[in-house]
Design an enzyme around this catalytic site. Structure first.
Site, PDB file in Angstrom:
ATOM      1  N   ARG A  16       0.830  -1.213   0.000  1.00 17.59           N
ATOM      2  CA  ARG A  16       0.000   0.000   0.000  1.00 17.59           C
ATOM      3  C   ARG A  16       0.865   1.264   0.000  1.00 17.59           C
ATOM      4  O   ARG A  16       0.541   2.253  -0.645  1.00 17.59           O
ATOM      5  CB  ARG A  16      -0.964  -0.014   1.188  1.00 17.59           C
ATOM      6  CG  ARG A  16      -2.103  -1.005   0.975  1.00 17.59           C
ATOM      7  CD  ARG A  16      -2.987  -1.180   2.194  1.00 17.59           C
ATOM      8  NE  ARG A  16      -4.159  -2.000   1.847  1.00 17.59           N
ATOM      9  CZ  ARG A  16      -4.940  -2.599   2.753  1.00 17.59           C
ATOM     10  NH1 ARG A  16      -4.686  -2.469   4.049  1.00 17.59           N
ATOM     11  NH2 ARG A  16      -5.976  -3.334   2.359  1.00 17.59           N
ATOM     12  N   ARG A 155       0.712   0.589 -11.660  1.00 15.08           N
ATOM     13  CA  ARG A 155      -0.120   0.738 -10.472  1.00 15.08           C
ATOM     14  C   ARG A 155      -1.238  -0.299 -10.473  1.00 15.08           C
ATOM     15  O   ARG A 155      -1.456  -0.984  -9.482  1.00 15.08           O
ATOM     16  CB  ARG A 155      -0.734   2.145 -10.465  1.00 15.08           C
ATOM     17  CG  ARG A 155      -1.378   2.580  -9.165  1.00 15.08           C
ATOM     18  CD  ARG A 155      -2.725   2.001  -8.886  1.00 15.08           C
ATOM     19  NE  ARG A 155      -3.216   2.480  -7.596  1.00 15.08           N
ATOM     20  CZ  ARG A 155      -4.307   2.067  -6.985  1.00 15.08           C
ATOM     21  NH1 ARG A 155      -5.037   1.117  -7.546  1.00 15.08           N
ATOM     22  NH2 ARG A 155      -4.677   2.560  -5.823  1.00 15.08           N
ATOM     23  N   LYS A 166      -3.126 -11.106   0.019  1.00 17.02           N
ATOM     24  CA  LYS A 166      -4.410 -11.419   0.646  1.00 17.02           C
ATOM     25  C   LYS A 166      -4.658 -12.930   0.639  1.00 17.02           C
ATOM     26  O   LYS A 166      -5.167 -13.500   1.619  1.00 17.02           O
ATOM     27  CB  LYS A 166      -5.536 -10.665  -0.072  1.00 17.02           C
ATOM     28  CG  LYS A 166      -5.472  -9.150   0.179  1.00 17.02           C
ATOM     29  CD  LYS A 166      -6.527  -8.379  -0.587  1.00 17.02           C
ATOM     30  CE  LYS A 166      -6.451  -6.889  -0.273  1.00 17.02           C
ATOM     31  NZ  LYS A 166      -7.419  -6.092  -1.097  1.00 17.02           N
ATOM     32  N   ASN A 192     -11.600  -2.923   0.229  1.00 21.73           N
ATOM     33  CA  ASN A 192     -11.425  -2.200   1.496  1.00 21.73           C
ATOM     34  C   ASN A 192     -11.832  -0.750   1.240  1.00 21.73           C
ATOM     35  O   ASN A 192     -11.035   0.061   0.738  1.00 21.73           O
ATOM     36  CB  ASN A 192      -9.980  -2.295   1.947  1.00 21.73           C
ATOM     37  CG  ASN A 192      -9.768  -1.650   3.316  1.00 21.73           C
ATOM     38  OD1 ASN A 192     -10.355  -0.599   3.605  1.00 21.73           O
ATOM     39  ND2 ASN A 192      -8.966  -2.294   4.159  1.00 21.73           N
ATOM     40  N   GLU A 196      -9.851   2.794   0.008  1.00 20.65           N
ATOM     41  CA  GLU A 196     -10.194   3.491  -1.245  1.00 20.65           C
ATOM     42  C   GLU A 196     -10.547   4.955  -0.986  1.00 20.65           C
ATOM     43  O   GLU A 196     -10.079   5.862  -1.687  1.00 20.65           O
ATOM     44  CB  GLU A 196     -11.370   2.781  -1.929  1.00 20.65           C
ATOM     45  CG  GLU A 196     -11.028   1.407  -2.469  1.00 20.65           C
ATOM     46  CD  GLU A 196     -12.187   0.748  -3.203  1.00 20.65           C
ATOM     47  OE1 GLU A 196     -12.232  -0.478  -3.275  1.00 20.65           O
ATOM     48  OE2 GLU A 196     -13.055   1.480  -3.714  1.00 20.65           O
ATOM     49  N   THR A 243      -7.677  -2.181 -10.925  1.00 27.09           N
ATOM     50  CA  THR A 243      -6.778  -2.850  -9.962  1.00 27.09           C
ATOM     51  C   THR A 243      -7.508  -4.029  -9.330  1.00 27.09           C
ATOM     52  O   THR A 243      -6.958  -5.128  -9.196  1.00 27.09           O
ATOM     53  CB  THR A 243      -6.330  -1.857  -8.881  1.00 27.09           C
ATOM     54  OG1 THR A 243      -5.697  -0.727  -9.499  1.00 27.09           O
ATOM     55  CG2 THR A 243      -5.346  -2.508  -7.907  1.00 27.09           C
ATOM     56  N   GLU A 247      -6.851  -8.108  -9.335  1.00 24.36           N
ATOM     57  CA  GLU A 247      -6.861  -8.955  -8.130  1.00 24.36           C
ATOM     58  C   GLU A 247      -7.783 -10.163  -8.321  1.00 24.36           C
ATOM     59  O   GLU A 247      -7.415 -11.296  -8.016  1.00 24.36           O
ATOM     60  CB  GLU A 247      -7.318  -8.132  -6.916  1.00 24.36           C
ATOM     61  CG  GLU A 247      -6.348  -7.059  -6.463  1.00 24.36           C
ATOM     62  CD  GLU A 247      -6.830  -6.342  -5.208  1.00 24.36           C
ATOM     63  OE1 GLU A 247      -6.996  -5.115  -5.263  1.00 24.36           O
ATOM     64  OE2 GLU A 247      -7.040  -7.015  -4.175  1.00 24.36           O
TER      65      GLU A 247
HETATM   66  C1  LIG Z   1      -5.249  -2.378  -3.422  1.00 26.44           C
HETATM   67  C2  LIG Z   1      -6.096  -2.925  -2.508  1.00 26.44           C
HETATM   68  O1  LIG Z   1      -7.233  -3.629  -2.883  1.00 26.44           O
HETATM   69  C3  LIG Z   1      -8.434  -2.907  -3.271  1.00 26.44           C
HETATM   70  C4  LIG Z   1      -8.129  -1.880  -4.285  1.00 26.44           C
HETATM   71  C5  LIG Z   1      -7.744  -0.630  -3.898  1.00 26.44           C
HETATM   72  C6  LIG Z   1      -7.191   0.344  -4.912  1.00 26.44           C
HETATM   73  O2  LIG Z   1      -7.127  -0.030  -6.112  1.00 26.44           O
HETATM   74  O3  LIG Z   1      -6.774   1.457  -4.500  1.00 26.44           O
HETATM   75  C7  LIG Z   1      -7.852  -0.213  -2.550  1.00 26.44           C
HETATM   76  C8  LIG Z   1      -8.428  -1.054  -1.620  1.00 26.44           C
HETATM   77  C9  LIG Z   1      -9.091  -2.298  -2.026  1.00 26.44           C
HETATM   78  O4  LIG Z   1     -10.466  -2.069  -2.264  1.00 26.44           O
HETATM   79  C10 LIG Z   1      -5.855  -2.827  -1.043  1.00 26.44           C
HETATM   80  O5  LIG Z   1      -6.527  -3.562  -0.293  1.00 26.44           O
HETATM   81  O6  LIG Z   1      -4.959  -2.025  -0.651  1.00 26.44           O
END
Ligand SMILES: C=C(O[C@@H]1C=C(C(=O)O)C=C[C@H]1O)C(=O)O
Length: 259
Positions: A16, A155, A166, A192, A196, A243, A247
């Site tokens: 993150r 990104r 995860k 999450n 976000e 993103t 995942e």
């Molecule tokens: C990247 C993640 O997974 C998801 C995608 C996110 C994003 O693209 O910014 C943020 C949170 C999650 O909904 C994370 O958990 O940090």
């Protein structure tokens, strides 16, 4: 991020933090692009006659860049995903034996076609300063676009590391969801909303501070080069959803690597 150390690469907090740092590159790239005209010539297929190539000037320039960089092994790195994976060239440098962090199929998770589509049709029209072409700037426009496309791609495909982290933290739950092909369940588990929301709020702050000339910060009308709200909206509408698609696509296949 040191990809030679799996223990740091699969730490969700580290991942993150890396995503936060990538925001700066993406925001500055959009600010850079905002100084140029829309430049439709760059995106028009066969607008320019290029020997042995059919496509847009941008595609040609991006392909040249990727073929050059593939020879210095850029796309052997686990965090780099090419736009033309079938057209890369052999590296001149010896291979780097990166530790196996991601699943064996991770290179096949590639949403760059979707990234290019939304970048050209959604992002460029909203950030470029004027419609039309500036003939003398077509090279600069394509260079600016390539830098933004590569930063956005990196990104979005970092979602592979997020997904693996995860998965490792809750294998039993994900095995059940994957076996049930429960896409909605997987999406709910990776989402999450608090993270976000924090990202969107931070992007507006960054857009305000990076996109405004400091000497004009207290003027009546600071000339923010790209509307901060637009940057947040592009993340909300495109970058974050793609993103999460990375995942989900990565997780749906994850049991291929389980004995
Ligand atoms: C990247 C993640 O997974 C998801 C995608 C996110 C994003 O693209 O910014 C943020 C949170 C999650 O909904 C994370 O958990 O940090």
């Amino acid at each position: 991020m040191d990809f030679m150390k799996p223990e740091t690469v699969l730490n969700l907090d580290n991942i993150r933090q890396a995503l936060v740092r990538m925001e700066d590159t993406i925001v500055f790239g959009l600010i850079e692009r905002s100084q140029f005209y829309l430049s439709p010539s760059v995106y028009e297929v066969d607008k320019f006659s290029i020997p042995d190539f059919h496509g847009s000037f941008l595609d040609w320039a991006l392909l040249q860049m990727e073929q050059t960089h593939s020879q210095i092994r850029r796309y052997e790195a686990p965090d780099e995903t090419p736009f033309f994976p079938t057209k890369l060239l052999k590296s001149i440098l010896p291979p780097i034996n990166y530790p196996k962090v991601l699943a064996s199929y991770s290179d096949e998770i590639n949403v760059n076609d979707e990234i290019k589509e939304f970048y050209i049709n959604q992002i460029v029209p909203q950030v470029s300063c004027h419609s039309g072409d500036q003939q003398e700037n077509l090279g600069s426009v394509s260079t600016s676009d390539i830098e933004s496309l590569q930063a956005i791609s990196r990104r979005i495909h970092f979602g592979k590391f997020v997904a693996e982290a995860k998965y490792q933290s809750n294998k039993e739950m994900y095995k059940k969801l994957i076996l049930a092909k429960d896409v909605a369940g997987i999406e709910a588990s990776i989402t999450n909303s608090a993270v976000e929301q924090k990202i969107l709020e931070r992007l507006i702050e960054k857009g305000e501070s990076y996109g405004t000339d400091p000497s004009m910060k207290f003027s009546q009308n600071p000339q923010s080069k790209v509307k901060p709200e637009l940057i947040a909206q592009l993340y909300k509408d495109w970058i974050i959803p793609l993103t999460k698609k990375v995942e989900i696509d990565y997780l749906l296949r994850r049991l291929e690597d389980e004995d």
